[in-house]
Design a protein around this motif. Structure first.
Motif, short mmCIF file in Angstrom:
data_model
loop_
_atom_site.label_atom_id
_atom_site.label_comp_id
_atom_site.label_asym_id
_atom_site.label_seq_id
_atom_site.Cartn_x
_atom_site.Cartn_y
_atom_site.Cartn_z
N CYS A 27 -0.32 -6.53 -4.23
CA CYS A 27 -1.05 -6.81 -3.40
C CYS A 27 -1.99 -7.72 -4.06
O CYS A 27 -2.78 -7.38 -5.08
N PRO A 28 -2.07 -9.16 -3.53
CA PRO A 28 -2.97 -10.05 -4.04
C PRO A 28 -4.44 -9.76 -3.75
O PRO A 28 -5.03 -9.80 -4.75
N TYR A 29 -4.82 -8.93 -2.78
CA TYR A 29 -6.22 -8.56 -2.54
C TYR A 29 -6.58 -7.36 -3.56
O TYR A 29 -7.65 -7.40 -4.30
N ARG A 32 -7.06 -9.27 -6.92
CA ARG A 32 -8.65 -9.79 -7.29
C ARG A 32 -9.56 -8.94 -7.81
O ARG A 32 -10.17 -9.26 -8.87
N LEU A 51 2.46 1.86 0.62
CA LEU A 51 1.67 1.23 1.83
C LEU A 51 2.65 1.49 3.13
O LEU A 51 2.07 1.58 4.40
N LYS A 54 1.85 6.07 3.35
CA LYS A 54 0.66 6.18 2.69
C LYS A 54 0.18 7.76 2.47
O LYS A 54 0.48 8.67 3.47
N GLY A 65 -7.24 1.95 5.78
CA GLY A 65 -5.63 2.30 5.54
C GLY A 65 -5.35 0.98 4.49
O GLY A 65 -4.26 0.85 4.07
N THR A 66 -6.26 0.20 4.03
CA THR A 66 -6.03 -0.97 3.31
C THR A 66 -6.37 -0.72 1.90
O THR A 66 -7.18 0.09 1.57
N VAL A 67 -5.63 -1.43 1.01
CA VAL A 67 -6.20 -1.54 -0.31
C VAL A 67 -6.49 -3.13 -0.78
O VAL A 67 -5.87 -3.74 0.05
N PRO A 68 -7.57 -3.15 -1.60
CA PRO A 68 -8.03 -2.44 -2.38
C PRO A 68 -9.30 -1.63 -1.78
O PRO A 68 -9.68 -1.97 -1.13
N ASP A 80 -12.51 -3.26 0.85
CA ASP A 80 -12.10 -4.97 0.91
C ASP A 80 -12.50 -5.44 -0.15
O ASP A 80 -13.70 -5.43 -0.90
N SER A 81 -11.55 -6.44 -0.69
CA SER A 81 -11.81 -6.96 -1.79
C SER A 81 -13.07 -7.79 -2.20
O SER A 81 -13.65 -7.80 -3.36
N ASN A 82 -13.37 -8.84 -1.31
CA ASN A 82 -14.49 -9.46 -1.48
C ASN A 82 -16.02 -8.78 -1.55
O ASN A 82 -16.71 -8.98 -2.47
N TYR A 123 1.94 -16.40 3.70
CA TYR A 123 2.37 -14.97 4.14
C TYR A 123 3.61 -14.92 4.93
O TYR A 123 4.49 -14.17 5.02
N1 LIG Z 1 -9.48 -8.30 3.81
C1 LIG Z 1 -8.83 -7.00 2.98
C2 LIG Z 1 -7.43 -7.19 3.17
C3 LIG Z 1 -6.55 -6.15 2.17
C4 LIG Z 1 -5.08 -5.97 2.75
O1 LIG Z 1 -4.71 -6.34 3.79
N2 LIG Z 1 -4.26 -5.02 2.06
C5 LIG Z 1 -2.91 -5.11 2.52
C6 LIG Z 1 -2.06 -4.89 1.31
S1 LIG Z 1 -1.84 -6.39 0.19
C7 LIG Z 1 -2.79 -3.56 2.82
O2 LIG Z 1 -3.60 -2.74 2.36
N3 LIG Z 1 -1.93 -3.27 3.98
C8 LIG Z 1 -1.95 -2.22 4.50
C9 LIG Z 1 -2.14 -2.12 6.07
O3 LIG Z 1 -2.83 -3.07 6.50
O4 LIG Z 1 -1.74 -1.00 6.49
C10 LIG Z 1 -9.29 -7.14 1.40
O5 LIG Z 1 -9.70 -8.48 1.01
O6 LIG Z 1 -9.25 -6.26 0.79
#
Ligand SMILES: N[C@@H](CCC(=O)N[C@@H](CS)C(=O)NCC(=O)O)C(=O)O
Length: 254
Positions: A27-29, A32, A51, A54, A65-68, A80-82, A123
């Motif tokens: 995951c690029p985020y 970061r 993912l 999960k 449910g997203t990483v990081p 959220d990475s930022n 993407y």
């Molecule tokens: N805006 C978020 C985007 C994070 C994101 O989209 N991560 C993806 C993996 S690269 C994820 O967790 N996807 C799983 C999902 O959306 O269920 C950030 O900057 O952290």
């Protein structure tokens, strides 16, 4: 660091007291945040998650449910990475990664914003090529040209300064992956050395930064992951050496 991705049904490892990052290796985020923590020499642990399946506890740390997501205290997390990266930079100021000038910080955010088109074209090209629009390649190259121009205008080794900062660590994970596109049948997305000499030199300099070197993956590896995901079976654990540990030939008795 185990590269095994935990999935549905797996137990959450015990909290050790260190910062804990929930991530996915490709995951690029999430990358970061790894780069920021490495650059700041922070002590942390990483929990990689699958993912597609999960673990139930992921939503306790990351409601979307997203990483990081970063567990900064037992059971307490931000996502959220930022957001995480600015928090880390403010909380651990010993190695500052942003300018003290508010205008410069705003300009850094604009650089990231202008790059967003290239990011989403990437993407689509990698994971949804049938949805590529005729102008996607154009958008991608416009983003790269804008970035190269900023590097030229700033005249420093990195965008931040002569050492990399948050703006560099925010963009790099995507640039790292862009180099995989020609390997998955998208030669029109190549970062040609003639067109992007300054940008390519910048990328090479970034790859030498210890914070990045420790986590960098080559284009072939990214291409393999992209292909596995496009086949419907993302190979999250392809770097997990623990899975092959016990198949090593045993030493012969003397
Ligand atoms: N805006 C978020 C985007 C994070 C994101 O989209 N991560 C993806 C993996 S690269 C994820 O967790 N996807 C799983 C999902 O959306 O269920 C950030 O900057 O952290």
């Amino acid at each position: 660091m185990s590269e095994k991705h935990l999935q549905t049904g797996d137990v959450l490892p015990p909290y050790s007291g260190k910062l804990r990052l929930f991530a996915m290796r490709f995951c690029p985020y999430a990358e970061r945040t790894v780069l920021v923590m490495n650059a700041k020499n922070l002590q942390y642990e990483t929990v990689f998650v699958n993912l597609d399946h999960k673990p139930e506890w992921l939503s306790n740390f990351s409601p979307k449910g997203t990483v990081p997501a970063l567990e900064y205290e037992e059971g307490k997390a931000i996502f959220d990475s930022n957001i995480i990266n600015v928090y880390l930079d403010e909380k651990y100021p010993e190695v500052p990664l942003q300018s003290s000038d508010p205008l410069r910080r705003a300009e850094d955010k604009i650089i990231v914003e202008l790059f967003a088109g290239a990011q989403s074209a990437f993407y689509t090209a990698a994971y949804n090529p049938s949805a590529l629009q005729p102008n996607s390649v154009e958008t991608y190259h416009k983003g790269l040209e804008a970035l190269q121009l900023k590097l030229k205008e700033r005249g420093t080794k990195f965008l931040h300064a002569d050492t990399p900062g948050l703006v560099d660590f925010t963009l790099f994970p995507f640039l790292e992956r862009f180099e995989a596109l020609p390997l998955v049948g998208k030669p029109e997305f190549e970062l040609s050395k003639t067109k992007y000499e300054l940008l390519v030199n910048y990328l090479e300099a970034m790859k030498q930064v210890p914070a990045i070197k420790a986590y960098y993956l080559d284009p072939q590896t990214h291409a393999k992951f992209i292909e596995s995901r496009n086949k419907g079976d993302a190979n999250y654990n392809m770097l997990d050496t623990s899975a092959v540990c016990c198949m090593r030939p045993r030493k012969k008795k003397e």
